[in-house]
Design an enzyme around this catalytic site. Sequence first.
Site, short mmCIF file in Angstrom:
data_model
loop_
_atom_site.label_atom_id
_atom_site.label_comp_id
_atom_site.label_asym_id
_atom_site.label_seq_id
_atom_site.Cartn_x
_atom_site.Cartn_y
_atom_site.Cartn_z
N THR A 177 0.83 -1.20 0.00
CA THR A 177 0.00 0.00 0.00
C THR A 177 0.86 1.25 0.00
O THR A 177 1.84 1.33 0.74
CB THR A 177 -0.85 0.02 1.28
OG1 THR A 177 -1.58 -1.20 1.34
CG2 THR A 177 -1.79 1.20 1.30
N ARG A 180 -12.61 -9.22 -1.83
CA ARG A 180 -11.77 -9.13 -0.62
C ARG A 180 -11.29 -7.68 -0.42
O ARG A 180 -10.84 -7.02 -1.35
CB ARG A 180 -10.57 -10.07 -0.78
CG ARG A 180 -9.59 -10.04 0.40
CD ARG A 180 -8.44 -9.09 0.14
NE ARG A 180 -7.48 -9.09 1.25
CZ ARG A 180 -6.54 -8.17 1.40
NH1 ARG A 180 -6.42 -7.18 0.54
NH2 ARG A 180 -5.71 -8.22 2.41
N GLY A 221 -8.82 -5.34 2.29
CA GLY A 221 -7.87 -5.36 3.40
C GLY A 221 -8.02 -4.14 4.29
O GLY A 221 -9.12 -3.60 4.46
N ASP A 222 -6.91 -3.71 4.85
CA ASP A 222 -6.93 -2.59 5.80
C ASP A 222 -6.97 -1.22 5.14
O ASP A 222 -7.43 -0.24 5.76
CB ASP A 222 -5.68 -2.65 6.68
CG ASP A 222 -4.42 -2.54 5.84
OD1 ASP A 222 -4.25 -3.38 4.92
OD2 ASP A 222 -3.62 -1.62 6.05
N THR A 259 0.89 -0.60 6.25
CA THR A 259 1.07 -1.36 5.02
C THR A 259 1.46 -2.78 5.41
O THR A 259 2.03 -2.99 6.47
CB THR A 259 2.12 -0.70 4.10
OG1 THR A 259 2.34 -1.52 2.96
CG2 THR A 259 3.45 -0.45 4.81
N GLY A 260 1.14 -3.71 4.56
CA GLY A 260 1.44 -5.11 4.87
C GLY A 260 0.19 -5.96 4.75
O GLY A 260 -0.74 -5.61 4.01
N GLY A 270 -3.17 -7.05 5.19
CA GLY A 270 -4.33 -6.33 5.68
C GLY A 270 -5.10 -7.06 6.76
O GLY A 270 -5.57 -6.45 7.72
N1 GLY Z 1 -2.37 -3.78 2.94
C1 GLY Z 1 -3.06 -3.97 1.75
C2 GLY Z 1 -3.99 -5.11 1.77
O1 GLY Z 1 -3.86 -6.01 2.59
O2 GLY Z 1 -4.87 -5.13 0.94
#
Ligand code: GLY
Length: 302
Positions: free
Chosen positions: A149, A177, A179-180, A200-201, A203
């Site tokens: 991200t 789907r 994520g965060d 970042t990482g 999610g």
């Molecule tokens: N950090 C981005 C995701 O997991 O989508």
Amino acid sequence: MAKAVIATWKMALAGAERAMNILEKGGTAADAATEGVSLVEDEPSFHSVGYGGRPDRTGHVVLDGGFMDGDTLHFGAVASLEGFRSPVRIARSLIKGDANNFLVGEGAALYAETNGFEKRDNLTDEAREIYDREKERIKNLSAYDGHDTVCFLTLDEHGTLCAATSTSGLFMKEPGRVGDTPVPGSGFYADSETGAAAATGMGEEILKGALSYAAVSLMEQGYSATEAAEAALGRLETKLKKRNGCAQAMSLITLAKDGTWGVGTNVEFPFVTGDEENGVRLWIARPENGKTVIEAYEKEIG
Ligand code: GLY
């Protein structure tokens, strides 16, 4: 008042220069964060954001983005958005109003089209080739090695803090789907009276700890930007290891209201900072004995 930026990954370098340029000319934290992220969204060689982002399991590039204004705590977010140029610009436009701030899928696309946002097929030939080559091979999803991200935290001369994020999410994710990245409190948070944070990482791991809000909450309790980033990341990592036996890749950036910054990470993590005194600089952070060690990034800039 300090003018400052911190952003995730090497890919943010040119965007951080653009953001600092805006801040130095007296521009707003909101414009600096939006323009910084948007530049990354437009660059096809970055495979985890915007144009050139890697597709989901069905070959579609679907994007997530978020934006938060630390003065008002208003946020805007889009998720599972396909066919538009800049999720961060669309997310930012959604901070208006008391409702309808977070739109997903067809609803987000309808909003973007109705409000004149630029359309774009974000699937490049290169991303399609990678998808065709890898689709049978990939069994386990992971945050893309070396990129993920893009997150920008910015502070302007009026003391306003903003956070902005954008991602194409995990390569080969299930359709739908999320994520965060577009989730306030997990992927990003900004409070001009305290500080801002963005993550970042992986999610699904970051969501388990509402990681960005956890860091801002620690700053509210008096932790410095550095202490808050390390403690928030470290506490979540410890909890995940205790409960599940492992913690996947996560990194966290913070920016305090005085312009000082911090990073917490459990993997090697390049990032970018900018301020008036030191200009824009590239760093690398790595975990060491429960702390985060930060050094100037010496490797060739790619
Ligand atoms: N950090 C981005 C995701 O997991 O989508």
